[in-house]
Design a protein around this motif. Structure first.
Motif, PDB file in Angstrom:
ATOM      1  N   MET A  13       0.819  -1.215   0.000  1.00  0.00           N
ATOM      2  CA  MET A  13       0.000   0.000   0.000  1.00  0.00           C
ATOM      3  C   MET A  13       0.852   1.264   0.000  1.00  0.00           C
ATOM      4  SD  MET A  13      -2.837  -1.145  -0.422  1.00  0.00           S
ATOM      5  CE  MET A  13      -2.807  -2.886  -0.772  1.00  0.00           C
ATOM      6  N   GLU A  32      10.386   3.076   5.709  1.00  0.00           N
ATOM      7  CA  GLU A  32      10.120   1.654   5.991  1.00  0.00           C
ATOM      8  C   GLU A  32      11.046   1.188   7.109  1.00  0.00           C
ATOM      9  OE1 GLU A  32       7.985  -0.938   5.169  1.00  0.00           O
ATOM     10  OE2 GLU A  32       9.289  -2.036   6.546  1.00  0.00           O
ATOM     11  N   GLN A  33      10.474   0.489   8.082  1.00  0.00           N
ATOM     12  CA  GLN A  33      11.276   0.056   9.238  1.00  0.00           C
ATOM     13  C   GLN A  33      12.184  -1.129   8.928  1.00  0.00           C
ATOM     14  OE1 GLN A  33       8.544  -0.981  12.357  1.00  0.00           O
ATOM     15  NE2 GLN A  33       7.565  -2.622  11.200  1.00  0.00           N
ATOM     16  N   SER A  42       2.482  -7.960   5.834  1.00  0.00           N
ATOM     17  CA  SER A  42       1.389  -8.662   5.158  1.00  0.00           C
ATOM     18  C   SER A  42       1.663  -8.827   3.671  1.00  0.00           C
ATOM     19  CB  SER A  42       0.077  -7.915   5.376  1.00  0.00           C
ATOM     20  OG  SER A  42      -0.207  -7.880   6.750  1.00  0.00           O
ATOM     21  N   SER A  43       2.587  -8.043   3.132  1.00  0.00           N
ATOM     22  CA  SER A  43       2.884  -8.143   1.692  1.00  0.00           C
ATOM     23  C   SER A  43       4.016  -9.123   1.397  1.00  0.00           C
ATOM     24  CB  SER A  43       3.277  -6.772   1.150  1.00  0.00           C
ATOM     25  OG  SER A  43       2.359  -5.794   1.507  1.00  0.00           O
ATOM     26  N   ARG A  48       0.027 -13.791  -4.739  1.00  0.00           N
ATOM     27  CA  ARG A  48      -1.302 -13.512  -4.193  1.00  0.00           C
ATOM     28  C   ARG A  48      -2.289 -13.776  -5.321  1.00  0.00           C
ATOM     29  NH1 ARG A  48       1.424 -13.072  -0.352  1.00  0.00           N
ATOM     30  NH2 ARG A  48       1.442 -11.485   1.271  1.00  0.00           N
ATOM     31  N   ILE A  49      -3.488 -14.211  -4.970  1.00  0.00           N
ATOM     32  CA  ILE A  49      -4.477 -14.420  -6.032  1.00  0.00           C
ATOM     33  C   ILE A  49      -4.933 -13.065  -6.573  1.00  0.00           C
ATOM     34  CG2 ILE A  49      -6.743 -15.365  -6.640  1.00  0.00           C
ATOM     35  CD1 ILE A  49      -6.293 -17.544  -4.530  1.00  0.00           C
ATOM     36  N   VAL A 183       9.150   4.856  12.264  1.00  0.00           N
ATOM     37  CA  VAL A 183       8.466   6.023  12.810  1.00  0.00           C
ATOM     38  C   VAL A 183       8.051   5.666  14.228  1.00  0.00           C
ATOM     39  CG1 VAL A 183       6.466   7.537  12.617  1.00  0.00           C
ATOM     40  CG2 VAL A 183       7.683   6.800  10.550  1.00  0.00           C
ATOM     41  N   MET A 383      -6.429  -3.890   5.304  1.00  0.00           N
ATOM     42  CA  MET A 383      -6.364  -4.500   3.969  1.00  0.00           C
ATOM     43  C   MET A 383      -6.654  -6.001   3.979  1.00  0.00           C
ATOM     44  SD  MET A 383      -5.771  -2.418   1.548  1.00  0.00           S
ATOM     45  CE  MET A 383      -5.913  -0.653   1.695  1.00  0.00           C
ATOM     46  N   GLY A 385      -7.253  -9.821   3.713  1.00  0.00           N
ATOM     47  CA  GLY A 385      -6.693 -10.768   2.740  1.00  0.00           C
ATOM     48  C   GLY A 385      -7.082 -10.423   1.326  1.00  0.00           C
ATOM     49  N   VAL A 386      -7.378  -9.133   1.085  1.00  0.00           N
ATOM     50  CA  VAL A 386      -7.851  -8.782  -0.263  1.00  0.00           C
ATOM     51  C   VAL A 386      -7.028  -7.697  -0.946  1.00  0.00           C
ATOM     52  CG1 VAL A 386     -10.273  -9.403   0.175  1.00  0.00           C
ATOM     53  CG2 VAL A 386      -9.492  -7.081   0.677  1.00  0.00           C
ATOM     54  N   LYS A 389      -4.444  -7.513  -4.859  1.00  0.00           N
ATOM     55  CA  LYS A 389      -4.870  -7.421  -6.260  1.00  0.00           C
ATOM     56  C   LYS A 389      -5.283  -6.009  -6.665  1.00  0.00           C
ATOM     57  CE  LYS A 389      -8.747 -10.124  -5.123  1.00  0.00           C
ATOM     58  NZ  LYS A 389      -8.424  -9.913  -3.753  1.00  0.00           N
TER      59      LYS A 389
HETATM   60  C1  LIG Z   1      -1.642 -14.702   4.259  1.00  0.00           C
HETATM   61  C2  LIG Z   1      -2.162 -13.630   3.340  1.00  0.00           C
HETATM   62  C3  LIG Z   1      -2.721 -13.993   2.132  1.00  0.00           C
HETATM   63  C4  LIG Z   1      -3.218 -13.022   1.280  1.00  0.00           C
HETATM   64  N1  LIG Z   1      -3.743 -13.374   0.070  1.00  0.00           N
HETATM   65  C5  LIG Z   1      -4.190 -12.426  -0.780  1.00  0.00           C
HETATM   66  C6  LIG Z   1      -4.640 -12.780  -2.065  1.00  0.00           C
HETATM   67  O1  LIG Z   1      -4.641 -13.947  -2.448  1.00  0.00           O
HETATM   68  N2  LIG Z   1      -5.071 -11.784  -2.893  1.00  0.00           N
HETATM   69  C7  LIG Z   1      -5.076 -10.477  -2.505  1.00  0.00           C
HETATM   70  O2  LIG Z   1      -5.476  -9.624  -3.298  1.00  0.00           O
HETATM   71  N3  LIG Z   1      -4.610 -10.117  -1.287  1.00  0.00           N
HETATM   72  C8  LIG Z   1      -4.173 -11.048  -0.440  1.00  0.00           C
HETATM   73  N4  LIG Z   1      -3.685 -10.696   0.791  1.00  0.00           N
HETATM   74  C9  LIG Z   1      -3.752  -9.298   1.201  1.00  0.00           C
HETATM   75  C10 LIG Z   1      -2.542  -8.460   0.878  1.00  0.00           C
HETATM   76  O3  LIG Z   1      -1.366  -9.203   0.824  1.00  0.00           O
HETATM   77  C11 LIG Z   1      -2.491  -7.380   1.929  1.00  0.00           C
HETATM   78  O4  LIG Z   1      -3.751  -6.739   1.943  1.00  0.00           O
HETATM   79  C12 LIG Z   1      -1.408  -6.350   1.640  1.00  0.00           C
HETATM   80  O5  LIG Z   1      -0.178  -6.974   1.452  1.00  0.00           O
HETATM   81  C13 LIG Z   1      -1.346  -5.350   2.776  1.00  0.00           C
HETATM   82  O6  LIG Z   1      -0.311  -4.429   2.491  1.00  0.00           O
HETATM   83  P1  LIG Z   1       0.031  -3.252   3.479  1.00  0.00           P
HETATM   84  O7  LIG Z   1       0.995  -2.386   2.762  1.00  0.00           O
HETATM   85  O8  LIG Z   1      -1.227  -2.648   3.994  1.00  0.00           O
HETATM   86  O9  LIG Z   1       0.684  -3.955   4.749  1.00  0.00           O
HETATM   87  P2  LIG Z   1       2.191  -4.457   5.008  1.00  0.00           P
HETATM   88  O10 LIG Z   1       2.682  -5.271   3.891  1.00  0.00           O
HETATM   89  O11 LIG Z   1       2.197  -5.073   6.348  1.00  0.00           O
HETATM   90  O12 LIG Z   1       3.026  -3.124   4.997  1.00  0.00           O
HETATM   91  C14 LIG Z   1       3.165  -2.269   6.087  1.00  0.00           C
HETATM   92  C15 LIG Z   1       4.614  -1.866   6.139  1.00  0.00           C
HETATM   93  O13 LIG Z   1       4.765  -0.827   7.071  1.00  0.00           O
HETATM   94  C16 LIG Z   1       5.972  -1.023   7.753  1.00  0.00           C
HETATM   95  N5  LIG Z   1       5.843  -0.297   9.022  1.00  0.00           N
HETATM   96  C17 LIG Z   1       4.956  -0.557  10.008  1.00  0.00           C
HETATM   97  N6  LIG Z   1       5.102   0.297  11.010  1.00  0.00           N
HETATM   98  C18 LIG Z   1       6.113   1.134  10.675  1.00  0.00           C
HETATM   99  C19 LIG Z   1       6.726   2.223  11.318  1.00  0.00           C
HETATM  100  N7  LIG Z   1       6.325   2.652  12.536  1.00  0.00           N
HETATM  101  N8  LIG Z   1       7.748   2.855  10.683  1.00  0.00           N
HETATM  102  C20 LIG Z   1       8.156   2.427   9.448  1.00  0.00           C
HETATM  103  N9  LIG Z   1       7.610   1.395   8.810  1.00  0.00           N
HETATM  104  C21 LIG Z   1       6.586   0.755   9.397  1.00  0.00           C
HETATM  105  C22 LIG Z   1       6.072  -2.519   7.887  1.00  0.00           C
HETATM  106  O14 LIG Z   1       7.401  -2.958   8.132  1.00  0.00           O
HETATM  107  C23 LIG Z   1       5.509  -3.012   6.574  1.00  0.00           C
HETATM  108  O15 LIG Z   1       6.506  -3.236   5.606  1.00  0.00           O
HETATM  109  C24 LIG Z   1      -3.173 -11.658   1.661  1.00  0.00           C
HETATM  110  C25 LIG Z   1      -2.607 -11.293   2.879  1.00  0.00           C
HETATM  111  C26 LIG Z   1      -2.096 -12.268   3.720  1.00  0.00           C
HETATM  112  C27 LIG Z   1      -1.492 -11.846   5.011  1.00  0.00           C
END
Ligand SMILES: Cc1cc2nc3c(=O)[nH]c(=O)nc-3n(C[C@H](O)[C@H](O)[C@H](O)COP(=O)(O)OP(=O)(O)OC[C@H]3O[C@@H](n4cnc5c(N)ncnc54)[C@H](O)[C@@H]3O)c2cc1C
Length: 429
Positions: A13, A32-33, A42-43, A48-49, A183, A383, A385-386, A389
């Motif tokens: 995201m 990014e930490q 989570s990424s 991912r599907i 942060v 976000m 599990g969706v 995509k």
């Molecule tokens: C097991 C699993 C299966 C999935 N399958 C699917 C699928 O099949 N299809 C689909 O569309 N989606 C799927 N998803 C959903 C998708 O992968 C997630 O919605 C997405 O990756 C979320 O991204 P994010 O950036 O919100 O979170 P994250 O990837 O967690 O990113 C947050 C980032 O912020 C950083 N951070 C946090 N706090 C701080 C701070 N204080 N200072 C600096 N950095 C910080 C973290 O280190 C991390 O890198 C799945 C998720 C999971 C967990």
């Protein structure tokens, strides 16, 4: 370091919104930490599907389709300066997506209406005979329908590759990425936002000031926003999920006839509308050409005791066994002649779903305690599990909200509305 927007969190995201902002000409600082090679979040992972089947007006189908269009723009930009080394197929693997509906399917929030609207890119098997004729597979026991979606770029997408390309794009547009920088606090001053950082490599701290901030910190959003929007911690509830990885032993796989090997590739990814709402896909192909199959369940969730250590939590015996028996069953349904002992558990890891009550993500401006909206602040969270995509679509929406831009399409505006926070949600906490 010059910047006029700070994005916190470099997962799918944060990286997507940082790219979209950089593409709009903003000077972006992405924080990014973790180190450049991620070990959690989570990424994390390589598959991912990605799919776009849905009833008319479906939010997820729209976000998927829009994300592909936006990813095409990223690829075009990366290739602009020389030989076209970047391709959409580096990120997306086109592969039939199987949707298996059971007699006793859980409530699917309207998704089940796809059964009444035949889609031109899908094939439908309502009986074992139809399943055999169309896909050379059995209709799984207690299943009523198997749908396969055949669409370019439906299949899987690779978060690792997408993040790498987004980071390259951000940097080529003049943005800055700070890895190993956490942060530690975020507060609102009368004039701007104050962001306190800890650089983990040096132990140094730093305070930054900025009028525009995006919080995309995954499951850490609640902690991060405790000073400016404490209700987020109650609105987004992170839970642990697990992923188990299997492969067919090399000695067995080598002996499988080619049509069996093809059927394995066609059988993934798969979504099973069973009580666990399980999903499975091919994560990667190993050095011997053997597919690494990953399985998990959207409803196989457990409480998180500690956000920083949940990622290292090992799978228990039941979780591994659940993954194995379901994988074996799927392969048997696809008429792959293997025994339980031919299926090898390779690894597993714990991951996190950030969940809202409706399980619809939040991409929204924020409100303060008096329900006034914060200027220059956008949250991307919940976000679950969706998210993957729709990555670049969420990124586009977040960047447009921050810069007060808009798009005219009805689908876009419907998505903005569905993803937005409103005062009723906050009052109801
Ligand atoms: C097991 C699993 C299966 C999935 N399958 C699917 C699928 O099949 N299809 C689909 O569309 N989606 C799927 N998803 C959903 C998708 O992968 C997630 O919605 C997405 O990756 C979320 O991204 P994010 O950036 O919100 O979170 P994250 O990837 O967690 O990113 C947050 C980032 O912020 C950083 N951070 C946090 N706090 C701080 C701070 N204080 N200072 C600096 N950095 C910080 C973290 O280190 C991390 O890198 C799945 C998720 C999971 C967990």
């Amino acid at each position: 370091m010059t910047y006029n927007v700070i994005v916190i969190g470099g997962g799918l995201m944060g990286s997507s919104v940082a790219w979209q902002l950089a593409n709009y000409g903003q000077k972006v600082l992405l924080i990014e930490q973790q180190d450049q090679i991620y070990v959690q979040g989570s990424s994390l992972g390589e598959a991912r599907i990605a799919r776009s089947l849905g009833p008319k007006g479906d939010l997820w189908a729209y976000l998927h389709d829009k994300s592909i269009l936006e990813t095409e723009k990223l690829i075009a930009f990366l290739n602009d300066s020389g030989t076209p080394v970047h391709q959409l197929s580096d990120i997306y693997t086109t592969s039939p997506v199987s949707y298996i509906f059971y007699d006793s399917k859980p409530k699917l929030g309207g998704f089940e209406s796809v059964l009444n609207q035949r889609h031109k890119d899908c094939k439908y098997a309502f009986s074992n005979v139809e399943s055999h004729n169309l896909f050379e597979t059995n209709l799984p026991k207690n299943a009523s329908v198997l749908i396969r979606e055949f669409r370019e770029y439906s299949g899987t997408m690779n978060p690792k590759k997408l993040i790498q390309k987004l980071h390259l794009g951000i940097q080529r547009k003049g943005g800055t990425i700070l890895y190993n920088s956490k942060v530690e606090s975020l507060i609102k001053t009368p004039a701007c936002y104050e962001v306190k950082l800890l650089h983990s490599n040096t132990g140094e701290t730093q305070t930054l000031f900025c009028t525009k901030v995006v919080s995309a910190a995954g499951c850490y959003n609640g902690i991060l926003l405790k000073n400016i929007a404490p209700y987020i911690d109650k609105l987004i509830k992170p839970q642990r999920v697990f992923l188990a990885f299997f492969k067919i032993r090399a000695s067995k796989f080598k002996k499988l006839p080619i049509d069996c090997k093809n059927r394995i590739m066609d059988a993934y990814p798969a979504i099973y509308f069973n009580k666990e709402l399980s999903f499975a896909m091919i994560e990667s192909i190993d050095k011997d050409g053997i597919p690494i199959i990953k399985i998990g369940g959207h409803f196989c969730r457990s409480i998180i005791k500690d956000f920083d250590t949940v990622w290292e939590q090992k799978l228990n015996k039941e979780e591994i066994e659940w993954g194995k028996s379901n994988t074996l069953q799927h392969l048997h349904d696809c008429k792959i002649p293997i025994e339980s002992s031919d299926l090898e558990f390779i690894r597993g890891y714990s991951c996190v779903y950030s969940l809202t009550q409706t399980e619809i993500p939040i991409v929204s401006t924020l409100f303060d305690r008096d329900l006034n909206s914060y200027p220059g602040f956008v949250l991307m969270g919940g976000m679950s599990g969706v998210g993957a995509k729709g990555s670049l679509a969420y990124g586009l929406i977040a960047s447009n909200l921050l810069l007060q831009k808009n798009e005219l399409s009805e689908d876009y505006n419907n998505a903005v509305k569905k993803l937005g926070l409103n005062t009723t949600m906050i009052n109801n906490i």
